[in-house]
Design a protein around this motif. Structure first.
Motif, short mmCIF file in Angstrom:
data_model
loop_
_atom_site.label_atom_id
_atom_site.label_comp_id
_atom_site.label_asym_id
_atom_site.label_seq_id
_atom_site.Cartn_x
_atom_site.Cartn_y
_atom_site.Cartn_z
N GLY A 1 43.78 75.85 21.37
CA GLY A 1 44.20 75.62 22.75
C GLY A 1 43.23 74.75 23.52
N VAL A 2 41.93 75.01 23.32
CA VAL A 2 40.90 74.20 24.00
C VAL A 2 40.99 72.75 23.54
N LEU A 3 41.17 72.57 22.23
CA LEU A 3 41.19 71.20 21.69
C LEU A 3 42.40 70.44 22.21
N LEU A 4 43.54 71.15 22.37
CA LEU A 4 44.74 70.49 22.90
C LEU A 4 44.46 69.93 24.29
N LEU B 1 37.32 66.96 19.56
CA LEU B 1 36.55 68.04 18.95
C LEU B 1 35.08 67.91 19.26
N ARG B 2 34.74 66.91 20.10
CA ARG B 2 33.34 66.68 20.45
C ARG B 2 32.95 67.63 21.58
N PRO B 3 31.95 68.50 21.35
CA PRO B 3 31.61 69.48 22.40
C PRO B 3 31.29 68.84 23.75
N THR B 4 30.61 67.68 23.75
CA THR B 4 30.27 67.06 25.04
C THR B 4 31.54 66.68 25.80
N GLU B 5 32.57 66.22 25.08
CA GLU B 5 33.81 65.84 25.77
C GLU B 5 34.59 67.07 26.22
N ILE B 6 34.49 68.16 25.44
CA ILE B 6 35.16 69.40 25.87
C ILE B 6 34.55 69.88 27.18
N VAL B 7 33.21 69.74 27.31
CA VAL B 7 32.56 70.14 28.55
C VAL B 7 33.01 69.23 29.69
N LEU B 8 33.06 67.91 29.45
CA LEU B 8 33.43 66.98 30.51
C LEU B 8 34.87 67.19 30.96
N ALA B 9 35.74 67.63 30.02
CA ALA B 9 37.14 67.86 30.37
C ALA B 9 37.31 69.03 31.32
N GLN B 10 36.26 69.88 31.47
CA GLN B 10 36.38 71.04 32.34
C GLN B 10 35.66 70.83 33.67
N SER B 11 35.66 69.59 34.18
CA SER B 11 34.92 69.34 35.41
C SER B 11 35.57 70.08 36.58
N GLY B 12 34.78 70.32 37.62
CA GLY B 12 35.28 71.07 38.77
C GLY B 12 35.58 72.51 38.38
N MET C 1 38.25 73.28 36.60
CA MET C 1 39.22 73.23 35.50
C MET C 1 38.67 73.93 34.26
N TRP C 2 38.04 75.09 34.45
CA TRP C 2 37.49 75.81 33.31
C TRP C 2 38.62 76.35 32.46
N ASN C 3 38.41 76.30 31.14
CA ASN C 3 39.44 76.79 30.24
C ASN C 3 39.69 78.28 30.39
N ALA C 4 38.67 79.03 30.87
CA ALA C 4 38.86 80.47 31.07
C ALA C 4 39.94 80.73 32.10
N GLY D 1 33.10 75.90 31.20
CA GLY D 1 32.65 74.65 31.78
C GLY D 1 31.31 74.15 31.31
N GLY D 2 30.73 74.76 30.28
CA GLY D 2 29.47 74.28 29.74
C GLY D 2 28.38 74.23 30.80
N TRP D 3 27.65 73.09 30.85
CA TRP D 3 26.56 72.98 31.82
C TRP D 3 27.07 72.54 33.20
N GLN D 4 28.37 72.34 33.36
CA GLN D 4 28.86 71.81 34.63
C GLN D 4 28.87 72.88 35.71
N LEU D 5 28.45 72.50 36.91
CA LEU D 5 28.54 73.39 38.05
C LEU D 5 29.54 72.77 39.01
N PRO D 6 30.54 73.50 39.46
CA PRO D 6 31.53 72.93 40.37
C PRO D 6 30.88 72.58 41.71
N LEU D 7 31.35 71.53 42.34
CA LEU D 7 30.97 71.12 43.71
C LEU D 7 29.51 70.68 43.84
N ILE D 8 28.79 70.51 42.72
CA ILE D 8 27.36 70.19 42.87
C ILE D 8 27.17 68.77 43.39
N ASP D 9 28.14 67.89 43.14
CA ASP D 9 28.00 66.50 43.57
C ASP D 9 28.13 66.36 45.10
#
Lengths: 171, 343
Positions: B171-174, B179-190, B192-195, B264-272
């Motif tokens: 589901g995450v890969l879809l 399959l690149r972990p860095t891109e999976i993290v970037l896809a969850q910006s803001g 948009m966490w997969n959880a 969301g990996g290392w991403q923190l929402p609204l930090i920008d």
């Protein structure tokens, strides 16, 4: 020496030595372990050939899933009985030798006579692209959809068959 | 960057990560003992150093100095090999987990991940399928009934839960299309966490990772009342410590994976939106990653001291009849989401 050549020598030696050790060990569990090492080193060779998806699937399916089941069965059964069977029927060794020789000749023919020149023409960039999971997925779901679905159907039928056979025993 | 520089940077990252992991593993054991004591209204280790903070070092010295006993009936080489496999698998999985964004260091741009590879998630699955051997071989080579039963239990359990784990990752890969972990993290910006997007997949993955790390309520491979110590009954000294370290290292890798895939990996929402300088933002992001991991690790420990152990048939029917269909439903849910909203 390039990095690729060094890696090729390392993985090639490991796979050759482990395959010889696999068929010469007495203990069947140790044989299975050398087979795992052999499959894993083949995955390394695939990686050198830019086939990253094949390499990782080799580890997941062969070195991981299938060999775990092999070990499982070996541990639960008693391999001593197999030895007795071999001692009672020595002629089975001749069959094994003939089949081995035929497969060896077939492989040798493929490697030396069926022209590897047409394989060398592909450029490195094209082979890198062909090995990625995205490209393999695209090919599987467009050009090869029919064989892919047929294989999936066959595996499903086998799974259901195994379930039916296993259930029968308990009832 | 030339090849030599890449190798040097990678070795540096490996060294730093390895030290951090070894330290955090030994302190995780300490925290587990303190938290369990707190849950059970005891004191826990508080004698070595202030509040017992030096306890991990005392434990390591004890284990190193203990006599290493190998049973007579054991296959000695495989008996030694098993804990090595366990440690190898536990530590090499960290290579693909991104713990921060790309930073600029001495004029080089360095991604904060040891190996940013295209097949990262499959690499993790491949290593976890190799990890089964550690327990199977430990159980077989000890030449003891309890060990063998523990080893066989563990392989059946891990194979069963790997299925639902793989389908949850699907589901995450879809969603991330990579399959690149860095891109999976970037896809969850803001946010948009997969959880949040696929809660069922999050739960099935969480449960499967409890089963894969052999933690309660799924610690049947080492169920004390039935199997003495399970697959590591016949292990002592540093070899036992190898399994012990691997279990805690696996807990850390499981929480790091869950954070990467679902939180969301290392991403923190609204930090920008605060307009902070980039150095502080990156530090906060790495701290955020560590904080998320720490909360999951606390959850792992909390569950262990709260829930009783499953029976073996319950474990299997939960894996195959509940978790597996749920992970399939999650896969269909994500596919429908993508079709409807065109994410």
């Amino acid at each position: 020496m390039s990095l690729q050549l060094v890696l090729f020598i390392v993985f090639g030696t490991v796979s050759a030595v482990s395959s010889v050790l696999m068929i010469t060990r007495r203990d069947i569990v140790v044989s299975a372990l050398f087979l795992i090492l052999n499959l894993a080193s083949l995955a390394g060779l695939y990686l050198i050939l830019n086939a990253q998806f094949i390499a990782v699937v080799q580890v997941i399916i062969y070195a991981g899933a299938i060999m775990v089941l092999f070990l499982f069965v070996i541990m639960l059964l008693r391999p001593e009985n197999e030895k007795k069977f071999l001692e009672a029927n020595p002629s089975i060794k001749i069959f094994a030798f003939i089949i081995g020789a035929v497969i060896f000749l077939q492989l040798a023919y493929l490697i030396f006579f069926s022209g590897p020149d047409n394989l060398n023409n592909a450029s490195v960039a094209a082979s890198v692209k062909a090995g990625t999971i995205e490209e393999i997925g695209k090919q599987l779901y467009t050009n090869y959809i029919l064989p892919f679905e047929a294989a999936g159907f066959l595996l499903l039928a086998a799974t259901i068959g195994a379930l039916v056979l296993a259930k029968k025993k308990f009832e | 960057m030339s090849i030599l520089e890449i190798i040097l940077f990678t070795l540096g990252k490996v060294l730093v990560l390895l030290t951090l992991i070894l330290l955090s593993v030994s302190y995780l054991v300490y925290f587990e003992r303190r938290i369990s004591a707190w849950i059970q209204n005891r004191l826990g280790p508080n004698r070595v150093g202030w509040q017992g903070v030096l306890q991990p070092f005392a434990d390591i010295f004890k284990l190193l100095l203990k006599e290493d006993i190998v049973p007579d009936k054991a296959n000695k080489k495989i008996h030694t090999l098993a804990p090595i496999i366990a440690l190898f698998v536990a530590f090499s999985t960290y290579a693909v987990i991104p713990f921060g964004p790309t930073v600029t260091l001495f004029g080089y741009s360095v991604p904060l991940v040891v190996a940013d590879i295209n097949i990262g998630i499959l690499y993790v699955l491949a290593l976890s399928s190799i990890g089964v051997y550690a327990m199977t071989l430990a159980g077989w080579s000890s030449g003891s009934k309890y060990s063998l039963l523990g080893g066989i239990r563990s392989s059946a359990q891990m194979i069963s839960y790997e299925v639902s784990m793989g389908f949850s990752v699907g589901g995450v890969l879809l969603l991330s299309q990579s399959l690149r972990p860095t891109e999976i993290v970037l896809a969850q910006s803001g946010w948009m966490w997969n959880a949040f997007i696929q809660p069922i997949g999050f739960i099935t993955f969480l449960v499967a990772s409890f089963a894969e790390t052999n933690r309660l309520p799924f610690d049947l491979p080492e169920a004390e009342p039935e199997l003495v110590g399970g697959f590591h009954t016949e292990y002592s000294s540093m070899k036992f410590a190898g399994f012990f370290l691997a279990e805690y290292a696996n807990m850390i890798i499981a929480s790091a994976l869950i954070v990467t895939l679902y939180l969301g990996g290392w991403q923190l929402p609204l930090i920008d939106t605060f307009g902070l300088p980039s150095g502080i933002v990156i530090t906060l992001q790495i701290l955020g990653f560590v904080l998320k991991m720490g909360m999951l690790l606390f959850f792992f420990i909390w569950i262990r001291w709260t829930l009783p152990r499953f029976r073996y048939d319950q474990l299997m029917s939960l894996g195959w009849k509940v978790m597996f269909p749920l992970s399939l439903i999650n896969l269909i849910w994500v596919a429908v989401l993508i079709m409807v909203f065109n994410i």
